[in-house]
Design an enzyme around this catalytic site. Sequence first.
Site, short mmCIF file in Angstrom:
data_model
loop_
_atom_site.label_atom_id
_atom_site.label_comp_id
_atom_site.label_asym_id
_atom_site.label_seq_id
_atom_site.Cartn_x
_atom_site.Cartn_y
_atom_site.Cartn_z
N HIS A 100 0.90 -1.16 0.00
CA HIS A 100 0.00 0.00 0.00
C HIS A 100 0.93 1.21 0.00
O HIS A 100 1.97 1.20 0.68
CB HIS A 100 -0.81 0.12 1.29
CG HIS A 100 -1.79 -0.97 1.56
ND1 HIS A 100 -1.50 -2.03 2.39
CD2 HIS A 100 -3.07 -1.16 1.16
CE1 HIS A 100 -2.56 -2.81 2.48
NE2 HIS A 100 -3.53 -2.31 1.74
N ASP A 103 2.15 2.16 3.44
CA ASP A 103 3.08 1.26 4.15
C ASP A 103 4.50 1.61 3.78
O ASP A 103 5.42 1.41 4.55
CB ASP A 103 2.92 -0.21 3.74
CG ASP A 103 1.52 -0.70 3.78
OD1 ASP A 103 0.82 -0.35 4.72
OD2 ASP A 103 1.15 -1.45 2.86
N GLU A 231 -10.39 -7.12 -5.05
CA GLU A 231 -10.22 -8.16 -4.02
C GLU A 231 -11.51 -8.25 -3.21
O GLU A 231 -11.77 -7.41 -2.34
CB GLU A 231 -9.03 -7.76 -3.13
CG GLU A 231 -8.70 -8.81 -2.09
CD GLU A 231 -7.51 -8.42 -1.24
OE1 GLU A 231 -6.53 -7.86 -1.78
OE2 GLU A 231 -7.56 -8.67 -0.03
N HIS A 270 -11.03 -14.11 3.08
CA HIS A 270 -12.21 -13.36 2.64
C HIS A 270 -13.28 -14.32 2.09
O HIS A 270 -14.47 -14.09 2.27
CB HIS A 270 -11.84 -12.36 1.55
CG HIS A 270 -10.90 -11.28 2.02
ND1 HIS A 270 -10.47 -10.26 1.20
CD2 HIS A 270 -10.31 -11.06 3.22
CE1 HIS A 270 -9.66 -9.46 1.87
NE2 HIS A 270 -9.54 -9.93 3.10
N ASP A 295 -4.36 -13.64 -2.56
CA ASP A 295 -3.84 -13.28 -1.25
C ASP A 295 -3.90 -14.53 -0.40
O ASP A 295 -4.98 -14.99 0.01
CB ASP A 295 -4.64 -12.13 -0.62
CG ASP A 295 -4.05 -10.78 -0.98
OD1 ASP A 295 -3.18 -10.73 -1.87
OD2 ASP A 295 -4.44 -9.77 -0.36
N ASP A 308 -6.21 -13.60 9.10
CA ASP A 308 -4.99 -13.45 8.29
C ASP A 308 -3.83 -14.31 8.78
O ASP A 308 -2.71 -13.84 8.96
CB ASP A 308 -4.53 -11.98 8.27
CG ASP A 308 -5.34 -11.11 7.31
OD1 ASP A 308 -5.95 -11.66 6.38
OD2 ASP A 308 -5.34 -9.88 7.50
C1 XUL Z 1 -7.70 -6.55 4.04
C2 XUL Z 1 -6.87 -6.94 2.89
C3 XUL Z 1 -6.02 -5.86 2.32
C4 XUL Z 1 -5.83 -5.94 0.85
C5 XUL Z 1 -5.04 -4.81 0.26
O1 XUL Z 1 -8.53 -7.55 4.51
O2 XUL Z 1 -6.86 -8.08 2.50
O3 XUL Z 1 -4.81 -5.88 2.98
O4 XUL Z 1 -5.19 -7.12 0.49
O5 XUL Z 1 -5.57 -3.57 0.57
CO CO Z 2 -5.76 -9.04 1.04
#
Ligand code: XUL
Ligand code: CO
Length: 440
Positions: A100, A103, A231, A270, A295, A308
């Site tokens: 990001h 970051d 995403e 997710h 991801d 996560d």
């Molecule tokens: C949040 C998430 C984010 C995205 C990028 O749940 O997954 O970190 O991957 O903004």
């Molecule tokens: Co993500």
Amino acid sequence: MSEFFKGIGKIPFEGKDSKNPLAFKHYNPDEIVGGKTMREQLKFALSWWHTMGGDGTDMFGCGTTDKTWGESDSVARAKAKVDAAFEIMDKLSIDYFCFHDRDLSPEYGSLAETNAKLDEITDYIKAKQAETGKKCLWGTAKCFDHPRFMHGAGTSPSADVFAFSAAQIKKAVEATVKLGGNGYVFWGGREGYETLLNTNMGLEQDNMARLMKMTVEYARSIGYKGDFYIEPKPKEPTKHQYDFDTATVLGFLRKYGLDKDFKMNIEANHATLAQHTFQHELRVARENGVFGSIDANQGDTLLGWDTDQFPTNVYETALCMYEVLKAGGFTNGGLNFDAKARRGSFELEDIFHSYIAGMDAFALGLKIAQKMIDDGRIDKFVADRYASWTTGIGKDIIDGKADMAALEKYALEKGEVVDSLGSGRQEMLENIMNDIMFSL
Ligand code: XUL
Ligand code: CO
């Protein structure tokens, strides 16, 4: 330049009999699986936010891991983060990173100053990339952190916030292009609502589409050749997010004519928050030609939020890589570890244990997925199950040669068909999967 992880050398591949916790047992970057090296098949990426910035802070307590990288000044810290990130990527043989904008470099007093400081850090990263060959998988804009985004960014009721978001995304796209990224992600963190009582849903979604369209046009105008991703995530931080899951996003993209520009970045945790399996989301993306990137992480099925965690469930990584291989493998996408060590795993060494666990779990998953395909029993079962569509009435339906009257005539002549149905054989297939997994 100082070394941050002094006791830890380059992580070697030692094979499955190794008991060395700081060695790969399954990830052998140069080993060929399915006609490509594992590093080409898996395209692992480090997530800048969790690995370089995440210090274990949660709603109930402050951080447990020191992620200041020995610096108190913001610019010096941002540069130290770069040095530490490149050391981690080198030691773990990770070729890519994802970021990001904020970051890499935080917000300062004005947008102009923030942009100038970001330029300084991306210059620094670009020089490091030239030295090491490390690549950017994708970039994105953190349009959900600052209080100005409390009601959303592209879907904010405020046109000023929309304009600010566009300005921030413009700069994040420029940073992605500068670092050679082949992916740009939209994750709709606060692009949703808390209550419909205060929400104009139609306008918010139209505006989100406007922002995405402008982003595509601008990025292409400055020579960006990579993919754009959405995403999906159903909730958290907002109660409802518009990009609920892949099927919902597909409907949105098609409504606004964006389906040729966007693919999916599917995140395992997710998917489970949307009450789907990870494989389901990948399958929907693959079947609709919008599979892009992943991801990689896992959730906890007993918890209702985005934990996560680094992925260690090999059953899931195998089914994931099965979908990836069936989609023809990654093109611009890859496996970004959007994952963090648990708050109690607070030592810097835990970064290495986490990545080794995730990378080995995916290496095993890749080998199992390739074996499922080579073995052929599952594919053959599926092909046989649908064989009635390749001849006779099935083929006529597919070829558009049968209408309702013709089908009625066929059914009247045929009589009851229940006896011709075969078993779904779910248990047999699950056992075949176990057989393949555990005879590796
Ligand atoms: C949040 C998430 C984010 C995205 C990028 O749940 O997954 O970190 O991957 O903004
Ligand atoms: Co993500």
